[in-house]
Design a protein around this motif. Structure first.
Motif, mmCIF file in Angstrom:
data_model
loop_
_atom_site.group_PDB
_atom_site.id
_atom_site.type_symbol
_atom_site.label_atom_id
_atom_site.label_comp_id
_atom_site.label_asym_id
_atom_site.label_seq_id
_atom_site.Cartn_x
_atom_site.Cartn_y
_atom_site.Cartn_z
ATOM 1 N N ILE A 33 3.098 0.291 2.046
ATOM 2 C CA ILE A 33 3.024 1.717 1.744
ATOM 3 C C ILE A 33 3.853 1.979 0.492
ATOM 4 O O ILE A 33 5.050 1.688 0.462
ATOM 5 N N GLY A 34 3.196 2.504 -0.545
ATOM 6 C CA GLY A 34 3.894 2.783 -1.802
ATOM 7 C C GLY A 34 4.535 4.151 -1.786
ATOM 8 O O GLY A 34 3.865 5.162 -1.580
ATOM 9 N N GLN A 35 5.823 4.206 -2.035
ATOM 10 C CA GLN A 35 6.609 5.428 -1.913
ATOM 11 C C GLN A 35 6.288 6.466 -2.976
ATOM 12 O O GLN A 35 5.770 6.160 -4.050
ATOM 13 N N GLU A 36 6.605 7.704 -2.654
ATOM 14 C CA GLU A 36 6.635 8.773 -3.642
ATOM 15 C C GLU A 36 7.912 8.619 -4.474
ATOM 16 O O GLU A 36 8.702 7.695 -4.269
ATOM 17 N N ILE A 37 8.138 9.568 -5.373
ATOM 18 C CA ILE A 37 9.319 9.497 -6.233
ATOM 19 C C ILE A 37 10.608 9.845 -5.488
ATOM 20 O O ILE A 37 11.698 9.772 -6.067
ATOM 21 N N LEU A 63 11.308 0.718 -3.866
ATOM 22 C CA LEU A 63 10.936 0.364 -5.236
ATOM 23 C C LEU A 63 11.937 0.858 -6.275
ATOM 24 O O LEU A 63 11.801 0.557 -7.461
ATOM 25 N N PHE A 64 12.955 1.585 -5.851
ATOM 26 C CA PHE A 64 14.008 2.039 -6.760
ATOM 27 C C PHE A 64 15.252 1.149 -6.685
ATOM 28 O O PHE A 64 16.278 1.467 -7.308
ATOM 29 N N PRO A 115 -5.858 -12.863 6.823
ATOM 30 C CA PRO A 115 -5.409 -13.264 5.484
ATOM 31 C C PRO A 115 -5.310 -12.113 4.499
ATOM 32 O O PRO A 115 -4.545 -12.166 3.541
ATOM 33 N N GLY A 116 -6.102 -11.048 4.705
ATOM 34 C CA GLY A 116 -6.135 -9.953 3.751
ATOM 35 C C GLY A 116 -5.058 -8.922 4.010
ATOM 36 O O GLY A 116 -4.700 -8.651 5.162
ATOM 37 N N LEU A 117 -4.539 -8.328 2.933
ATOM 38 C CA LEU A 117 -3.522 -7.291 3.040
ATOM 39 C C LEU A 117 -3.993 -6.031 2.318
ATOM 40 O O LEU A 117 -4.857 -6.077 1.445
ATOM 41 N N GLY A 118 -3.397 -4.909 2.701
ATOM 42 C CA GLY A 118 -3.753 -3.637 2.105
ATOM 43 C C GLY A 118 -2.561 -2.956 1.482
ATOM 44 O O GLY A 118 -1.404 -3.337 1.694
ATOM 45 N N TYR A 119 -2.847 -1.931 0.688
ATOM 46 C CA TYR A 119 -1.815 -1.129 0.045
ATOM 47 C C TYR A 119 -2.273 0.321 0.054
ATOM 48 O O TYR A 119 -3.437 0.628 -0.247
ATOM 49 N N VAL A 120 -1.344 1.239 0.390
ATOM 50 C CA VAL A 120 -1.618 2.671 0.343
ATOM 51 C C VAL A 120 -0.424 3.337 -0.332
ATOM 52 O O VAL A 120 0.699 3.247 0.165
ATOM 53 N N GLY A 121 -0.657 3.995 -1.478
ATOM 54 C CA GLY A 121 0.443 4.603 -2.215
ATOM 55 C C GLY A 121 0.216 6.078 -2.480
ATOM 56 O O GLY A 121 -0.923 6.534 -2.626
ATOM 57 N N PHE A 122 1.325 6.814 -2.583
ATOM 58 C CA PHE A 122 1.296 8.258 -2.770
ATOM 59 C C PHE A 122 2.112 8.636 -4.003
ATOM 60 O O PHE A 122 3.215 8.130 -4.206
ATOM 61 N N CYS A 123 1.551 9.551 -4.819
ATOM 62 C CA CYS A 123 2.274 10.054 -5.987
ATOM 63 C C CYS A 123 2.599 8.878 -6.914
ATOM 64 O O CYS A 123 1.695 8.241 -7.441
ATOM 65 N N GLY A 143 -4.947 4.824 -3.435
ATOM 66 C CA GLY A 143 -3.986 5.642 -4.156
ATOM 67 C C GLY A 143 -4.244 7.120 -3.984
ATOM 68 O O GLY A 143 -5.380 7.572 -4.147
ATOM 69 N N TYR A 144 -3.197 7.859 -3.647
ATOM 70 C CA TYR A 144 -3.270 9.315 -3.532
ATOM 71 C C TYR A 144 -2.622 9.941 -4.757
ATOM 72 O O TYR A 144 -1.471 9.670 -5.077
ATOM 73 N N TYR A 145 -3.364 10.799 -5.434
ATOM 74 C CA TYR A 145 -2.929 11.601 -6.583
ATOM 75 C C TYR A 145 -1.983 10.847 -7.521
ATOM 76 O O TYR A 145 -0.882 11.292 -7.838
ATOM 77 N N GLY A 146 -2.457 9.667 -7.969
ATOM 78 C CA GLY A 146 -1.686 8.876 -8.919
ATOM 79 C C GLY A 146 -1.708 9.494 -10.311
ATOM 80 O O GLY A 146 -2.679 10.132 -10.713
ATOM 81 N N MET A 147 -0.640 9.292 -11.060
ATOM 82 C CA MET A 147 -0.474 9.890 -12.379
ATOM 83 C C MET A 147 -0.491 8.801 -13.444
ATOM 84 O O MET A 147 0.152 7.765 -13.288
#
Length: 410
Positions: A33-37, A63-64, A115-123, A143-147
């Motif tokens: 899960i990819g974090q917001e800011i 990620l910071f 074997p497969g992996l997923g990713y879900v990220g926000f902002c 990806g949700y509302y990526g900039m």
């Protein structure tokens, strides 16, 4: 529900933290899960718990950590200023390295299947979804509302797995021009899905946000889970799970067994009468005192059709019964009339993982009232048992309520 773990960096001997949430079964496909800011805060931990309930081993890496480990911000003006500063100083290339390290950490966990992996990220994580899809071997990136993705389109030649991008129509961080450039660039790419949600803004999927929009969030989540299931699973027999739930409702009439087929906090809504319950306590009370033990003994369901999606079932059926008992959920406060009823019904049944999350049940209440004698259909655009009979036999006359129908015959 989850816990903090340490993740080994792949470009040094350092480690960084991540929040890990496991499904109730204890195992499942892995998703980063990819974090917001705002860091790995309460909202991101809740998102991981949510995906764990869907059947995934979900990991939210910090990620910071190279700038400031353990960032956990709220949404005040001061927090927003700190978050923007961290976002602007983030080394995006290093962030993708850390996402790849998180994939490696997931693969090493005995709880992760397949074997497969997923990713879900926000902002911020939504932007990183694009780079994760183009720079790693992820099977599915969402990806949700990526900039800023429109400035990275040259990397699309490396896109191998499935990519799902959710955008908000009113998002100033990714405006209509940027979305058009992304859509045009990916047009014809059979592994890419792009969705724009009308009338909503950035962060429409963050519960508690001023921009939170429940319909858009639900639709986006369903599309995300559908894509993840297609590429990495998990795969559940939703029809069999639903049949087991129905069996305990109508055959064994066992309330604890019925509740055991559902998530920890489910809900049921019988739309015409607004009966049911939200949460385990109220729903169990409803089943025990107003549904499972109160239905007429001859009640039966005649299946007509069943549509099975990625995480929900839509059932079309006819319910038949003699109104020999007071049916609280359908005819509250109406004494038994002894009338026989046949009524078309529709159920929308949503699951989270292998547990039932909600039931939305629809029927024509006017038809029920006509059949038990509480509504005189004369002069009204309503029908009685004919609605069920025509569902079973489409050759029965149509348009019988339309007086002008005979005048249109040529």
């Amino acid at each position: 529900m989850g816990k903090m773990i340490e993740i080994q960096a792949t470009d040094s001997s350092a480690t960084f933290s991540g929040y890990l949430a496991l499904p109730a079964s204890g195992k499942g496909p892995g998703v980063v899960i990819g974090q917001e800011i705002f860091g790995v805060n309460a909202n991101m931990r809740a998102v991981a718990d949510f995906y764990a309930e869907e059947g995934y081993v979900a990991l939210v890496p910090d990620l910071f950590w190279r700038l400031q480990p353990g960032v956990d911000l709220g949404y005040t003006e001061a927090d927003f200023a700190v978050a923007i500063d961290l976002f602007q100083r983030l080394d995006v290339d290093k962030a993708i390295t850390d996402i790849d390290a998180s994939f490696k950490a997931l693969r090493a966990l005995p709880e992760v299947e397949g074997p497969g992996l997923g990713y879900v990220g926000f902002c911020m994580g939504g932007k990183l979804a694009w780079l994760t899809a183009t720079r790693t071997d992820v099977a599915c990136a969402v990806g949700y509302y990526g900039m800023g993705i429109e400035h990275l389109l040259h990397e699309s030649e490396n896109l191998k797995g499935r990519l799902v991008l959710h955008f908000a129509e009113n998002d100033g961080y990714c405006d209509a021009d940027a979305r058009a450039r992304i859509s045009e660039h990916l047009a014809g790419h059979d592994q890419a899905e792009i969705y724009v949600y009308q009338g909503v803004d950035h962060a429409f999927a963050r519960a508690g946000s001023p921009h939170y929009d429940k319909p858009a969030s639900l639709m986006a989540h369903e599309r995300s889970i559908a894509a993840l299931k297609r590429e990495i699973g998990p795969h559940f027999n939703l029809s069999a799970l639903w049949e087991e739930h129905i069996r305990h409702e109508f055959d064994t009439r066992d309330v604890p067994a019925t509740m055991a087929t559902m998530v920890a906090e489910p809900y049921v809504n019988h739309i015409p009468t607004m009966t049911g319950g939200v949460g385990a306590k109220q729903l169990s009370r409803f089943y025990q005192h107003h549904f499972v033990h109160g239905n007429p003994p001859d009640m039966k369901l005649i299946p007509i059709s069943r549509t099975i999606g990625a995480l929900q079932i839509v059932d079309e059926f006819i319910m038949c019964f003699t109104h020999s008992t007071e049916i609280d959920w359908m005819l509250p406060n109406v004494a038994p009339t002894g009338k026989y009823v046949e009524i078309p019904m529709l159920g929308v049944i949503k699951f989270r993982g292998d547990k039932l999350y909600h039931e939305h049940i629809y029927w024509d209440q006017a038809s029920v009232l006509v059949q038990i004698g509480l509504l005189n259909p004369e002069g009204l655009p309503v029908a009685g048992v004919e609605t069920a009979r025509k569902l079973l036999d489409e050759q029965l006359p149509s348009n019988t309520l339309m007086q002008r129908w005979k005048h249109s015959e040529q």
